[in-house]
Enzyme design. Structure first.
Site, PDB file in Angstrom:
ATOM      1  N   CYS A  90      -4.443  13.554  13.290  1.00  0.00           N
ATOM      2  CA  CYS A  90      -4.430  12.160  13.060  1.00  0.00           C
ATOM      3  C   CYS A  90      -4.198  11.353  14.273  1.00  0.00           C
ATOM      4  O   CYS A  90      -3.747  11.646  15.491  1.00  0.00           O
ATOM      5  CB  CYS A  90      -3.009  11.835  12.325  1.00  0.00           C
ATOM      6  N   LYS A 149       0.862  -1.298   0.139  1.00  0.00           N
ATOM      7  CA  LYS A 149      -0.014  -0.032   0.009  1.00  0.00           C
ATOM      8  C   LYS A 149       0.728   1.208  -0.139  1.00  0.00           C
ATOM      9  O   LYS A 149       0.610   2.336  -0.527  1.00  0.00           O
ATOM     10  CB  LYS A 149      -0.969   0.060   1.305  1.00  0.00           C
ATOM     11  N   ASN A 150       1.794   1.321   0.925  1.00  0.00           N
ATOM     12  CA  ASN A 150       2.785   2.373   0.881  1.00  0.00           C
ATOM     13  C   ASN A 150       3.625   2.783  -0.043  1.00  0.00           C
ATOM     14  O   ASN A 150       4.119   3.796  -0.177  1.00  0.00           O
ATOM     15  CB  ASN A 150       3.485   2.506   2.360  1.00  0.00           C
ATOM     16  N   ARG A 170       1.607  14.866  13.368  1.00  0.00           N
ATOM     17  CA  ARG A 170       1.831  14.486  12.091  1.00  0.00           C
ATOM     18  C   ARG A 170       2.032  15.607  11.148  1.00  0.00           C
ATOM     19  O   ARG A 170       0.990  15.859  10.056  1.00  0.00           O
ATOM     20  CB  ARG A 170       1.119  13.408  11.197  1.00  0.00           C
ATOM     21  N   PRO A 171       2.839  16.793  11.449  1.00  0.00           N
ATOM     22  CA  PRO A 171       2.909  17.972  10.524  1.00  0.00           C
ATOM     23  C   PRO A 171       3.288  17.611   9.092  1.00  0.00           C
ATOM     24  O   PRO A 171       3.963  16.636   8.784  1.00  0.00           O
ATOM     25  CB  PRO A 171       3.987  18.932  11.258  1.00  0.00           C
ATOM     26  N   ARG A 221      -8.544  -0.654   5.183  1.00  0.00           N
ATOM     27  CA  ARG A 221      -7.674   0.565   4.392  1.00  0.00           C
ATOM     28  C   ARG A 221      -6.196  -0.059   3.977  1.00  0.00           C
ATOM     29  O   ARG A 221      -5.618   0.454   2.877  1.00  0.00           O
ATOM     30  CB  ARG A 221      -7.237   1.595   5.174  1.00  0.00           C
ATOM     31  N   ILE A 243       8.904   7.164  16.586  1.00  0.00           N
ATOM     32  CA  ILE A 243       8.196   7.908  15.410  1.00  0.00           C
ATOM     33  C   ILE A 243       7.095   8.664  15.567  1.00  0.00           C
ATOM     34  O   ILE A 243       7.119   9.824  15.380  1.00  0.00           O
ATOM     35  CB  ILE A 243       8.152   6.742  14.148  1.00  0.00           C
ATOM     36  N   ASP A 255       5.191   0.754  11.839  1.00  0.00           N
ATOM     37  CA  ASP A 255       3.978   0.026  11.363  1.00  0.00           C
ATOM     38  C   ASP A 255       3.872  -1.434  11.795  1.00  0.00           C
ATOM     39  O   ASP A 255       3.079  -1.966  11.341  1.00  0.00           O
ATOM     40  CB  ASP A 255       3.985   0.213   9.873  1.00  0.00           C
TER      41      ASP A 255
END
Ligand code: UD1
Length: 430
Positions: A119, A22-23, A124-125, A400, A330, A308
């Site tokens: 988020c 997906k990523n 998460r800028p 997703r 992270i 992840d």
């Protein structure tokens, strides 16, 4: 809303085909915006996020098909772009939407993209994306919740020193640099396999890129890119998730298409926990015969342990012998699975960015709530090992990022079923 019901306790045995990443697929789809010729992508997973990206690109004017057939191919044609705005309604549902910014600005000299907003897993800028584009000559205004970006003629090559490693910022700037005038050097770039996959596709489209797979990427801009055909790499996070599922059930599963070289840090941790992982002609085999041992894990940018995979490992370590310490470096709020795992009997204490897991031996089925993509799959993993029935709510998070999850696990013997909204209304009423 759909739910998933799992009755735990069956060891998973068999083989699971791993889908395209997906990523990797999401940025690759946005790369189509860089050319007026057709980009064909194969091995694209059919997921909710891919459909969201397809809808976003379609409203920019890209004509495309969703992943089709056995090869899961999709073609994207951005020869008739008629709208440079990425609206809030889409961007707020999927942060990767912000990856249209670099390509649109580089090819059309302007773009208006909604700021993604909050988020679940952290603030998460996107400051790193914007600073780098400014260094390349873009004028950026933030107004009404939107990024208004424009450039007088072409973006100009620049030396970019990312102050923090960011996957998305590296991808956005890599794409923008392909059409900029002159040379762009990205220092402290992210090195994830998905970034290499994007870079190889851009090369096939005519981009001049050096340093792929390292933290210094050099791009010499060209006037135009052309069409190409590219195959998306296997999803290392899906493979890792199913590896954890196999291990927690004491199973023996072959992950078809999984690539060991993309999963070194994860494989090392599995082995340290007493789980056997071996390469086969078709992928990876994961087998767990004895008890899982407690281990320590700290997430880090690639080639470190992926954030992840943090939630899935926590589910696995909940049943281990001894204690484990997991440290998340992270994202600041990525422990939302902890209260849900606790409902299933896990013994986890969070202190700041670290979590201490005292192996509870056994988990018990419970009604739990999915909160984000990886948190939800950690609940599936826990449920597969738990005694009795687990009902997972809000499975749209899973959709997703996991293609045909119930089918893939079911084929290896898992007792798993999706309860669609209609069925669940009937069940609840009964
Ligand atoms: C990507 C992945 C996501 C993964 C993450 C980290 C996709 C579609 N998503 O997300 O699954 O969890 O990498 O491996 O590929 N940051 C800033 N300023 C910025 C950009 C990022 O401070 O401008 C921070 C973030 O808040 C975070 C860290 O940098 O703390 C890493 O984020 P980043 O690598 O950018 O993640 P994404 O690209 O959003």
């Amino acid at each position: 809303m759909d739910k998933i019901r799992i009755i735990g306790g069956t060891p998973l045995v068999g083989s699971i085909p791993i889908s395209g990443a997906k990523n990797a697929a999401l940025p690759l789809m946005t790369a189509a915006l860089l050319t007026d010729e057709k980009l064909v992508l194969s091995n694209v997973p059919y997921l909710a996020d891919i459909v969201t990206m397809a809808n976003l690109l379609a409203q920019h004017g890209v004509s495309l098909s969703l992943p089709q057939g056995k090869g899961r191919s999709m073609s994207l044609d951005a020869s008739n772009i008629n709208n440079l705005t990425a609206p809030y309604e889409v961007v707020r549902t999927m942060r990767a939407s912000v990856l249209v910014l670099g390509p649109l600005l580089a090819r059309f000299g302007a773009a208006k993209v909604s700021l993604p907003g909050g988020c679940a897993i952290g603030t998460r800028p996107i400051d790193l994306h914007l600073k780098a584009l400014e260094a390349m000559g873009a004028e950026i205004d933030l107004q009404d919740g939107y990024i208004h970006a424009k450039v007088a003629s072409r973006l100009k090559g620049a030396v970019i020193n990312f102050e923090k490693i960011s996957v998305g910022a590296t991808e956005n700037i890599l794409m923008a640099a392909c059409l900029a005038e002159g040379k762009t050097v990205l220092h402290n770039a992210a090195c994830e396999p998905e970034i290499c996959d994007l870079a190889y596709c851009l090369q096939a489209m005519g981009a001049e890129i050096q340093g792929i797979g390292t933290d210094t990427i050099t791009v010499t801009g060209v006037e135009a890119l052309h069409g190409a055909h590219h195959t998306v790499i296997a999803d290392r996070i899906e493979a890792g998730s199913f590896a954890a599922a196999a291990a927690i059930t004491g199973g023996d599963v072959e992950l078809l298409g999984a690539r060991a070289e993309h999963m070194t840090a994860v494989i090392e941790k599995f082995e340290a926990a007493g789980i056997s992982v071996s390469e086969t002609a078709r992928g990876l085999r994961v087998k767990c015969e004895g008890r899982i041992q407690g281990i320590d894990i700290m997430t880090a940018p690639y080639p470190g342990f992926p954030t992840d995979m943090q939630a899935q490992m926590m589910a696995l370590l909940s049943v281990a012998d001894g204690a484990s310490m997991v440290t998340e470096t992270i994202f600041e709020n990525r422990y939302m699975h902890v209260p849900e795992l606790t409902r299933m009997g896990a013994n986890i204490v969070v202190h700041g960015s670290s979590a201490m897991i005292r192996g509870a031996g056994k988990l018990r089925g419970a009604e739990v709530m999915a909160t984000d993509l990886r948190a939800s799959v950690s609940l599936v993993i826990a449920a597969l090992a738990a005694e009795g029935e687990t009902l997972i709510h809000r499975v749209y998070h899973l959709d997703r990022g996991y293609e045909r999850l119930e089918e893939k696990l079911g084929l290896c013997g898992a007792n798993i079923e999706r309860i669609t909204s209609r069925q669940s209304i009937k069940t609840e009423a009964a």
